[in-house]
Scaffold this active site. Structure first.
Site, short mmCIF file in Angstrom:
data_model
loop_
_atom_site.label_atom_id
_atom_site.label_comp_id
_atom_site.label_asym_id
_atom_site.label_seq_id
_atom_site.Cartn_x
_atom_site.Cartn_y
_atom_site.Cartn_z
N THR A 74 -12.03 6.73 3.16
CA THR A 74 -11.41 7.48 2.46
C THR A 74 -12.09 8.72 1.47
OG1 THR A 74 -10.31 5.40 2.22
CG2 THR A 74 -9.37 6.97 0.69
N HIS A 132 0.84 -1.30 0.03
CA HIS A 132 0.06 -0.01 0.10
C HIS A 132 0.78 1.54 0.04
CE1 HIS A 132 -3.46 2.43 0.35
NE2 HIS A 132 -4.39 1.82 1.18
N ASP A 190 -23.06 6.25 -2.23
CA ASP A 190 -21.88 6.08 -1.34
C ASP A 190 -22.59 6.41 0.07
OD1 ASP A 190 -19.29 5.40 -0.26
OD2 ASP A 190 -19.00 7.80 -0.23
#
Length: 612
Positions: A441, A327, A417
Site C-alpha cells: 500500500t 474496509h 520499510d
C-alpha cells in the site's frame, strides 16, 4: 503584546480540505513503461515480447482515446478515482466482506497496564469506550490535529467515516450510510450498540450534553451482561452480515417486510457511533505472540459483531481487546490513529479512571429485538455455517521478530520499510523458488480525497538480488550491490506512488472508461501476464506497513494461493501478522514468517560485513 495572544489559532481537523491538490493523472507513456517494468520478472523472453506488442498497440490506439477521456473526467473531478475505487474495490464485490475484505487487529494494551486478567472485562471496556468517545468528540468539534507528511497537509475526509457509519448490502451493489456530523454541521447520533451472546442493546453515550463517565458506562455494560448471563443465546441476526452480499441484501429486505420495526432496529445499528462486542472467549496473547487475539478479532463469533459497521470494538473475557472494521469507508491508517490515541491515553492513566465515581440516573440500555421467522432463522444458520468454514480455512500467525528493529536498520542508513519488504520477498523466493507478485500500500492522502495507490515491490532488481542470495557462487560484494540496487528502485517507486505517479490506478481508470462506454475490454487486460503480475487484484503477496506505532492489523490474502503480510516497525522489533488459506497446500503462514526471520538476519549481516 502578550505572547499567548499572538499565537495562531490551532489548526482544525478539516481546514485544509479545500486547499488540497486534485489527484493527478500520470502520462500514458510513463504508466505503460512502468507496467512493462513490473511484468518483466514474470515473463519469459517470448512472453515479454508478446506483451510489449500488446502495450504498443494499446498506446498507439485505444489507449490514447481512453486516456483522453480520463483526462476529460479529471478536469471536472478533484478526484477522478474516488467513486470508481469505492465501487470496484468494495461496493460491487459480492463475496462475503467480513473474512475476505474487513481488516482486524489486536489491542496492544497487554504490553503495559492491561495484562490478560479475568474479571476485568467490563471495567476495562468502560474505560476504553470512554477514551474512544473522547476521540469521537475531538473529530466532532474539529479539534483533532490535521495529519501531515512533513509540512504537507494530508486529506482528513476518511476520519468522518470512523463513527456513525455502516455499509448496507444491495442486490447488485452495496452503499455506505454515513450519519456523522461535526458540531458546526448539526446533530450527530450519540448512541452505542452493545452485542453479547447473540443479543443487541443500545444506550445513549451522552446524557445532558455530557459524555457518560467510565463508572456510568460500566453500569450500562453490567446491566447488559446481567441480562444475558445464564439466559439462552439470542437469534444472532448479526451473523447475516457475514453472508455473501446479494444473499444478505435479500434477507435484509425480507426482514424489513416481516415487520417495519426491524427497519428501525437496522437504522439504530447503522447510525450508532460504533459497536461494542462483549466476547466470552479468552484469546490469551503476549507481546511476542499476538496470534490468538488476531485470530479472534478477524474470525471470532459472528453473532456479536456487525460486519458492515465501520468500527467494532471487541472486548474479550480476559480483559484484552481487538477490532474489526469494514474496509469500504476508510483505510487502515484512520483506525491506527484512533487505536494509537487509545494506547497512549490508557498508558498515561495506567488504565485507571481517576475522575468522579458518581453515577447519574441514566436510562437503562434498551434491547433491540428483531422479529424473525423461519426463513430468517434458516438464513442465519446458513450464514454461520459458511462463516465457520471460511474462518477455519484462514491460517493466521502474528509474532514479534525481536532480534532487531528500526534502530539497527537506520544505523546502516537503509529504509526500514524497504528492508522488511525485501526480506519478505526473499522469504517467499526461498519457499516457492519463484518471484511472487506483490502489492504494498502506498498512501495518496496528499491529494484531495486520496486513499491508496499500488506499489509493486517485486521489481526486476529485487528478483536479481533474491537470485544472488540463493546462488552459492555469488560473493558478498555482488550480493550487497544487488541489494542496494533493489533498495534504490523500491524507494523511488514508493515516492512516485505516493505522489500519484503509480500506474495501477491509472490503468484501472482506463479499463473502467472502456467498460462505461460499452467498448470491448482492451487486450492489455486480457493478457495472461496482466493477472500473473498481480493486475486485477491478483497479487500473491498482499502487504502493508501499518506504521511505526504499537498498532497492528491483519486482512485475508487477495488470492487463494497467496498471503496477507502486515507489519509494524518499532525501534527494537518488528511485529508481523501473516495470513494464508489452509486449503492451499503450497502456502504456509508460519513457514513464511520463519523464512522472513532468517532473511532479516541475512540482510543485516550483509549490510554489516560489506561496510568493512
Amino acid at each position: 503584546m502578550d505572547n499567548h495572544l499572538s499565537k495562531a489559532p490551532p489548526e482544525t481537523t478539516f481546514q485544509h480540505q479545500d486547499a488540497l491538490p486534485p489527484l493527478p493523472v500520470p502520462s500514458l507513456e510513463t504508466s505503460l513503461s512502468k507496467y512493462l517494468n513490473a511484468v518483466r520478472p514474470f515473463a519469459s523472453e517470448e512472453e515479454f515480447k508478446a506483451t510489449l506488442d500488446i502495450v504498443n498497440t494499446f498506446q498507439e490506439g485505444v489507449g490514447q482515446e481512453l486516456h483522453q477521456k480520463l483526462l476529460q473526467k479529471a478536469r471536472t473531478n478533484r478526484n477522478w478515482l474516488e467513486e470508481w475505487w469505492l465501487d470496484v474495490a468494495y461496493l460491487e464485490v459480492r463475496i462475503p466482506s467480513q473474512l475476505n475484505v474487513n481488516f482486524a487487529g489486536p489491542g496492544p494494551y497487554l504490553e503495559h497496564c492491561w495484562l490478560p486478567e479475568e474479571g476485568t472485562q467490563l471495567q476495562r471496556a468502560s474505560i476504553s469506550t470512554w477514551h474512544t468517545l473522547q476521540y469521537w468528540n475531538l473529530i466532532r468539534t474539529e479539534r483533532l490535529h490535521p495529519q501531515k507528511a512533513g509540512k504537507l497537509p494530508l486529506d482528513m475526509d476518511q476520519f468522518r467515516m470512523l463513527f456513525c457509519t455502516c455499509k448496507v448490502p444491495g442486490v447488485k451493489k452495496d452503499t455506505i450510510r454515513n450519519y456523522f456530523k461535526t458540531e458546526s454541521e448539526g446533530p450527530c447520533p450519540s448512541h452505542l450498540v452493545v452485542m453479547c451472546r447473540g443479543r443487541m442493546f443500545t444506550f445513549d453515550a451522552v446524557c445532558d450534553g455530557q459524555i457518560l463517565t467510565p463508572p456510568e458506562i460500566l453500569r450500562q455494560l453490567s446491566y447488559v451482561k446481567e441480562c444475558c448471563e445464564g439466559e439462552p443465546e439470542g437469534d444472532g441476526v448479526s451473523a447475516l452480515t457475514s453472508e455473501e452480499r446479494s444473499r444478505w441484501a435479500q434477507t435484509r429486505e425480507h426482514l424489513i417486510s416481516i415487520d417495519p420495526h426491524n427497519s428501525n432496529i437496522l437504522e439504530t445499528i447503522q447510525s450508532s457511533l460504533f459497536v461494542l462486542s462483549l466476547d466470552e472467549t479468552k484469546p490469551y496473547s503476549s507481546p511476542v505472540n499476538y496470534t490468538n487475539i488476531t485470530r479472534a478479532a478477524l474470525t471470532g463469533d459472528p453473532t456479536i459483531r456487525w460486519g458492515d459497521k465501520s468500527y467494532n470494538s471487541l472486548s474479550f473475557a480476559d480483559g484484552t481487546f481487538g477490532t474489526t472494521c469494514d474496509h469500504a469507508p476508510y483505510d487502515g491508517m484512520v483506525l491506527v490513529s484512533l487505536s494509537w490515541y487509545l494506547d497512549q491515553q490508557i498508558r498515561a492513566t495506567e488504565g485507571k479512571w481517576k475522575g468522579s465515581e458518581a453515577v447519574r440516573a441514566v436510562h437503562r440500555p434498551e434491547e433491540l429485538v428483531f422479529t424473525v421467522d423461519e426463513k430468517v432463522r434458516s438464513d442465519i444458520r446458513h450464514a454461520k455455517q459458511q462463516y465457520l468454514e471460511t474462518a477455519q480455512d484462514l491460517q493466521i500467525v502474528c509474532y514479534a521478530f525481536t532480534a532487531f528493529g528500526k534502530d539497527a536498520i537506520n544505523q546502516k542508513k537503509l529504509h526500514p520499510d524497504t528492508f522488511v519488504q525485501l526480506a519478505k520477498q526473499l522469504a517467499f523466493h526461498r519457499m516457492h523458488k519463484r518471484p511472487g507478485s506483490c502489492y504494498e500500500t502506498a498512501m495518496t492522502r496528499k491529494f484531495y480525497h486520496g486513499r491508496t495507490e499500488t506499489m509493486r515491490p517485486c521489481t526486476q532488481e529485487a528478483v536479481n538480488w533474491c537470485k544472488a542470495m540463493m546462488d552459492p557462487s555469488c560473493d558478498a560484494g555482488s550480493r550487497r550491490k544487488a541489494m542496494l540496487a533493489a533498495f534504490n528502485t523500491h524507494n523511488n517507486l514508493m515516492v512516485e506512488a505516493q505522489d500519484g505517479q503509480g500506474f495501477d490506478r491509472h490503468l484501472l481508470g482506463l479499463y473502467l472508461i472502456a467498460r462505461e462506454e460499452g467498448l470491448p475490454t482492451p487486450d492489455l487486460f486480457m493478457d495472461p501476464l496482466y493477472s500473473l503480475s498481480g493486475g486485477g487484484g491478483n497479487f500473491v503477496l498482499s502487504s502493508s506497513l501499518v506504521g511505526y506505532t504499537t498498532i497492528l492489523g491483519a486482512a485475508a490474502p487477495m488470492v487463494h494461493h497467496g498471503y496477507g503480510f502486515f507489519y509494524r516497525i518499532r525501534d527494537d522489533r518488528i511485529v508481523v501478522s501473516v495470513l494464508a488459506w489452509n486449503s492451499c497446500r503450497e502456502t504456509d503462514a508460519a513457514t513464511l514468517f520463519n523464512n522472513f526471520s532468517s532473511s532479516m538476519h541475512e540482510m543485516l549481516h550483509l549490510a554489516t560485513t560489506s561496510q568493512l
